[in-house]
Scaffold this active site. Structure first.
Site, PDB file in Angstrom:
ATOM      1  N   ARG A 168     -45.510  -0.385 -43.167  1.00  0.00           N
ATOM      2  CA  ARG A 168     -45.916  -1.536 -43.979  1.00  0.00           C
ATOM      3  C   ARG A 168     -45.754  -2.849 -43.216  1.00  0.00           C
ATOM      4  O   ARG A 168     -46.380  -3.839 -43.544  1.00  0.00           O
ATOM      5  CB  ARG A 168     -45.112  -1.587 -45.279  1.00  0.00           C
ATOM      6  CG  ARG A 168     -45.410  -0.410 -46.206  1.00  0.00           C
ATOM      7  CD  ARG A 168     -44.531  -0.431 -47.422  1.00  0.00           C
ATOM      8  NE  ARG A 168     -44.605  -1.698 -48.142  1.00  0.00           N
ATOM      9  CZ  ARG A 168     -45.595  -2.089 -48.907  1.00  0.00           C
ATOM     10  NH1 ARG A 168     -46.592  -1.309 -49.077  1.00  0.00           N
ATOM     11  NH2 ARG A 168     -45.595  -3.250 -49.506  1.00  0.00           N
TER      12      ARG A 168
ATOM     13  N   ASP B 188     -43.039  -8.477 -51.582  1.00  0.00           N
ATOM     14  CA  ASP B 188     -42.398  -7.268 -52.081  1.00  0.00           C
ATOM     15  C   ASP B 188     -40.901  -7.457 -52.249  1.00  0.00           C
ATOM     16  O   ASP B 188     -40.300  -8.294 -51.588  1.00  0.00           O
ATOM     17  CB  ASP B 188     -42.623  -6.113 -51.103  1.00  0.00           C
ATOM     18  CG  ASP B 188     -43.910  -5.374 -51.389  1.00  0.00           C
ATOM     19  OD1 ASP B 188     -44.432  -5.537 -52.498  1.00  0.00           O
ATOM     20  OD2 ASP B 188     -44.384  -4.653 -50.503  1.00  0.00           O
TER      21      ASP B 188
ATOM     22  N   GLU C 169     -27.093  22.618 -41.394  1.00  0.00           N
ATOM     23  CA  GLU C 169     -25.894  21.774 -41.311  1.00  0.00           C
ATOM     24  C   GLU C 169     -26.118  20.564 -40.426  1.00  0.00           C
ATOM     25  O   GLU C 169     -25.329  19.645 -40.405  1.00  0.00           O
ATOM     26  CB  GLU C 169     -24.711  22.577 -40.749  1.00  0.00           C
ATOM     27  CG  GLU C 169     -24.233  23.681 -41.669  1.00  0.00           C
ATOM     28  CD  GLU C 169     -23.747  23.152 -42.998  1.00  0.00           C
ATOM     29  OE1 GLU C 169     -23.070  22.112 -43.023  1.00  0.00           O
ATOM     30  OE2 GLU C 169     -24.061  23.783 -44.017  1.00  0.00           O
TER      31      GLU C 169
ATOM     32  N   PRO D  76     -27.535  11.664 -42.803  1.00  0.00           N
ATOM     33  CA  PRO D  76     -26.711  10.986 -43.810  1.00  0.00           C
ATOM     34  C   PRO D  76     -25.607  10.160 -43.150  1.00  0.00           C
ATOM     35  O   PRO D  76     -24.996   9.309 -43.791  1.00  0.00           O
ATOM     36  CB  PRO D  76     -26.115  12.131 -44.642  1.00  0.00           C
ATOM     37  CG  PRO D  76     -26.575  13.398 -44.042  1.00  0.00           C
ATOM     38  CD  PRO D  76     -27.487  13.120 -42.894  1.00  0.00           C
TER      39      PRO D  76
HETATM   40  N1  ADE Z   1     -30.713  14.310 -43.940  1.00  0.00           N
HETATM   41  C1  ADE Z   1     -30.072  14.819 -45.002  1.00  0.00           C
HETATM   42  N2  ADE Z   1     -29.749  13.891 -45.888  1.00  0.00           N
HETATM   43  C2  ADE Z   1     -30.204  12.698 -45.378  1.00  0.00           C
HETATM   44  C3  ADE Z   1     -30.168  11.363 -45.826  1.00  0.00           C
HETATM   45  N3  ADE Z   1     -29.607  11.002 -46.984  1.00  0.00           N
HETATM   46  N4  ADE Z   1     -30.738  10.429 -45.052  1.00  0.00           N
HETATM   47  C4  ADE Z   1     -31.293  10.765 -43.875  1.00  0.00           C
HETATM   48  N5  ADE Z   1     -31.333  12.018 -43.396  1.00  0.00           N
HETATM   49  C5  ADE Z   1     -30.804  12.980 -44.141  1.00  0.00           C
END
Ligand code: ADE
Length: 258
Positions: A153, A168, A116, A89
């Site tokens: 792709r 696309d 985590e 994330p």
């Molecule tokens: N691992 C946990 N959440 C994630 C996300 N939103 N994008 C990529 N990897 C992740």
């Protein structure tokens, strides 16, 4: 192209190797896809891959050691450094540009974390952290699958028609136009007449206009970033005139200044 995934849930990847685009790419030998079990790179008899994080209160963290062991073995075996992606994330948000760049790599490795996260020292091995959106999943497996599908792709030969990839959504900074198939009328809803006309030039212009209009209405943020070419500017003018005529009638334009 070679894609390897390092994960404690290798079975999760069956879903992409057994259906659709990725299955075809593997069958056509365009991609050599390998899923590796992180537990095979552990050193203890229980094959432990995670431990409580230092500092307390922050759950389990994946050990650095199995990732480094995998990396050392890979280097020994292949002799070349692969491009390593870690879904996270905290990474750059996935888009077509990133996918296009990844599609050019010869050897791609995905490090999938759980809990985590992964011990920060693994980041040294990683070339790019990629997020698939501003939300948190429990692991990197689903994001890795999303990233792999998106980049494949763009690998020549994977998707039947390169033209369909180029049309696309997002490819040219615009949303895709609408698609229809038989019947021409369904529950009172008609397919736009022009699509039945067989006039390819007209159809192309109709679709380009629809892409522009959809992007303005649904994703103004995308439209703001778009560099319009001359044809697109002309089409925008046509769209505005058509909308004006529909709202106020054709003869009203002369009175616009009044
Ligand atoms: N691992 C946990 N959440 C994630 C996300 N939103 N994008 C990529 N990897 C992740």
């Amino acid at each position: 192209m070679e894609i390897s995934v390092l994960t404690i849930f290798p079975e999760a990847f069956q879903i992409i190797t057994q259906i659709g685009v990725i299955k075809k790419a593997i069958q056509k030998q365009i991609v050599n896809f390998e899923v590796l079990n992180l537990r095979d790179y552990t050193t203890d008899k229980h094959k432990v891959t995670d431990r409580p994080g230092y500092g307390g209160k922050n759950g389990m963290v994946m050990l650095a050691e199995p990732f480094y062991r995998f990396y050392d073995e890979y280097l020994l075996k292949k002799g070349s450094k692969p491009y390593i992606v870690m879904p996270s994330p905290q990474g750059e948000t996935l888009n077509n540009q990133i996918a296009l760049e990844l599609a050019k790599k010869e050897e791609l490795i995905f490090f999938c974390g759980r809990y985590e996260g992964i011990d920060e020292r693994v980041s040294r091995l990683v070339d790019k952290k990629i997020s698939i959106g501003d939300y948190v999943l429990t692991g990197g497996e689903l994001p890795a699958m999303v990233i792999i599908e998106t980049l494949l792709r763009f690998v020549p030969g994977v998707v039947g028609s390169q033209e369909s990839v180029e049309n696309d959504s997002f490819y040219n900074g615009l949303l895709d136009y609408s698609h229809y198939t038989k019947p021409a009328e369904f529950r009172g809803m008609k397919v736009p007449e022009v699509l039945l006309s067989g006039d390819h030039k007209k159809i192309e212009l109709f679709r380009k206009k629809e892409s522009l209009l959809k992007t303005i209405l649904k994703r103004p943020d995308l439209f703001r970033k778009k560099d319009l070419n001359e044809e697109e500017k002309d089409l925008l003018i046509e769209i505005i005139i058509e909308l004006y005529d529909r709202s106020f009638g054709k003869n009203d334009k002369e009175n616009f200044d009044d």
